[in-house]
Scaffold this motif. Structure first.
Motif, PDB file in Angstrom:
ATOM      1  N   LYS A 180      -3.710  12.077  -1.611  1.00 24.32           N
ATOM      2  CA  LYS A 180      -3.499  10.546  -0.778  1.00 24.32           C
ATOM      3  C   LYS A 180      -3.055   9.687  -2.196  1.00 24.32           C
ATOM      4  O   LYS A 180      -2.069   9.120  -1.675  1.00 24.32           O
ATOM      5  CB  LYS A 180      -5.167  10.224  -1.238  1.00 24.32           C
ATOM      6  N   ASP A 184       1.039   8.153  -0.055  1.00 19.00           N
ATOM      7  CA  ASP A 184       0.984   6.671  -0.468  1.00 19.00           C
ATOM      8  C   ASP A 184       2.131   6.345  -1.736  1.00 19.00           C
ATOM      9  O   ASP A 184       2.592   5.703  -0.824  1.00 19.00           O
ATOM     10  CB  ASP A 184      -0.525   5.974  -1.603  1.00 19.00           C
ATOM     11  N   TYR A 188       5.297   4.349   0.326  1.00 16.41           N
ATOM     12  CA  TYR A 188       5.751   3.362  -0.835  1.00 16.41           C
ATOM     13  C   TYR A 188       7.097   3.087  -1.043  1.00 16.41           C
ATOM     14  O   TYR A 188       7.967   2.063  -1.125  1.00 16.41           O
ATOM     15  CB  TYR A 188       4.223   2.650  -1.894  1.00 16.41           C
TER      16      TYR A 188
END
Ligand code: DC
Length: 232
Positions: A180, A184, A188
């Motif tokens: 995860k 992410d 980002y």
């Protein structure tokens, strides 16, 4: 192989093995290795330890910018390699936790933080003979780098590498959390406004999902020989 005094810029997604590869290359060519991510991690660690982050995953950007003049992230070379320091303290292990990883993307998206890191990298890279890894080295920090490499690998492969690394250091993450965090950060890092992660048009792509380190180094030697006309 007699490599000229060049700057080698290695960019790519998180946990693609950039730093391992960059260190190996630096060692093989007697170059200086500069880990730009470690600089962002050092600033993030400072922010965490000075109450500039919150549990709901937000950061106090103004406080971090205000503190930059007091944050001294540097590298020190020893016979055992290069280590990241915050002032006089070695933070090489402290900056590799999942907690730092979960805040480092927003911290690195602050324009003033990027300027701070870029200035430090430029000062250290004077004279060439440098291998540097990060997200925007070939696009923003050193757009004229003599050799640019963009590294990639499958998500599962990357997560397994990062997970094993953390376990080896005595940390106890769940594999799902590591996956995860990578997803992410991929999102980002490639969608932020300032200096997003993207392949420079003149970067050579290295997908090392199924390659050994030896094979990666052979690939790099071949690339340098071809690019700089070295007959060896
Ligand atoms: O390479 P790393 O995982 O240690 O980098 C940590 C973070 O720092 C990464 O999620 C994005 C940021 N970073 C960046 O924005 N630009 C760089 N040149 C290097 C890292």
């Amino acid at each position: 192989m007699n490599v000229p005094d060049i700057i080698i810029a290695i960019d790519g997604y998180s946990s693609t093995g950039k730093s391992t590869f960059a260190k190996l290359a630096a060692n093989a060519f007697s170059f200086l290795y500069l880990d730009s991510g470690a600089m962002y991690r050092g600033v993030t660690l400072y922010a965490l330890e000075h109450g500039m982050t919150s549990k709901d995953n937000t950061i106090d950007a103004a406080a971090i910018v205000g503190a930059l003049a007091d944050i001294d992230v540097t590298f020190r070379s020893t016979p055992n390699g290069s280590f990241t320091y915050l002032g006089e303290r070695c933070i090489e292990d402290d900056i590799r936790t999942l907690e730092v990883s979960s805040f480092v993307s927003p911290v690195s998206a602050i324009p003033e933080v990027r300027k701070y890191v870029d200035a430090r990298l430029h000062a250290l890279a004077e004279g060439g003979k440098v291998v540097m890894d990060g997200r925007d080295i070939g696009t923003t920090v050193f757009p004229n780098a003599h050799l640019k490499i963009f590294m990639t690998a499958g998500l599962e492969v990357r997560a397994r590498r990062r997970y094993d690394e953390m376990i080896a250091k005595g940390q106890t993450p769940s594999f799902e959390d590591v996956v995860k965090n990578l997803q992410d950060r991929d999102y980002y890092d490639s969608h932020r406004e300032v200096s997003p992660l993207t392949r420079a048009a003149d970067a050579f792509v290295l997908d090392n999902s199924a390659m050994t380190l030896d094979e990666e180094l052979i690939w790099l030697r071949g690339l340098i020989q071809g690019r700089f006309g070295i007959l060896e």
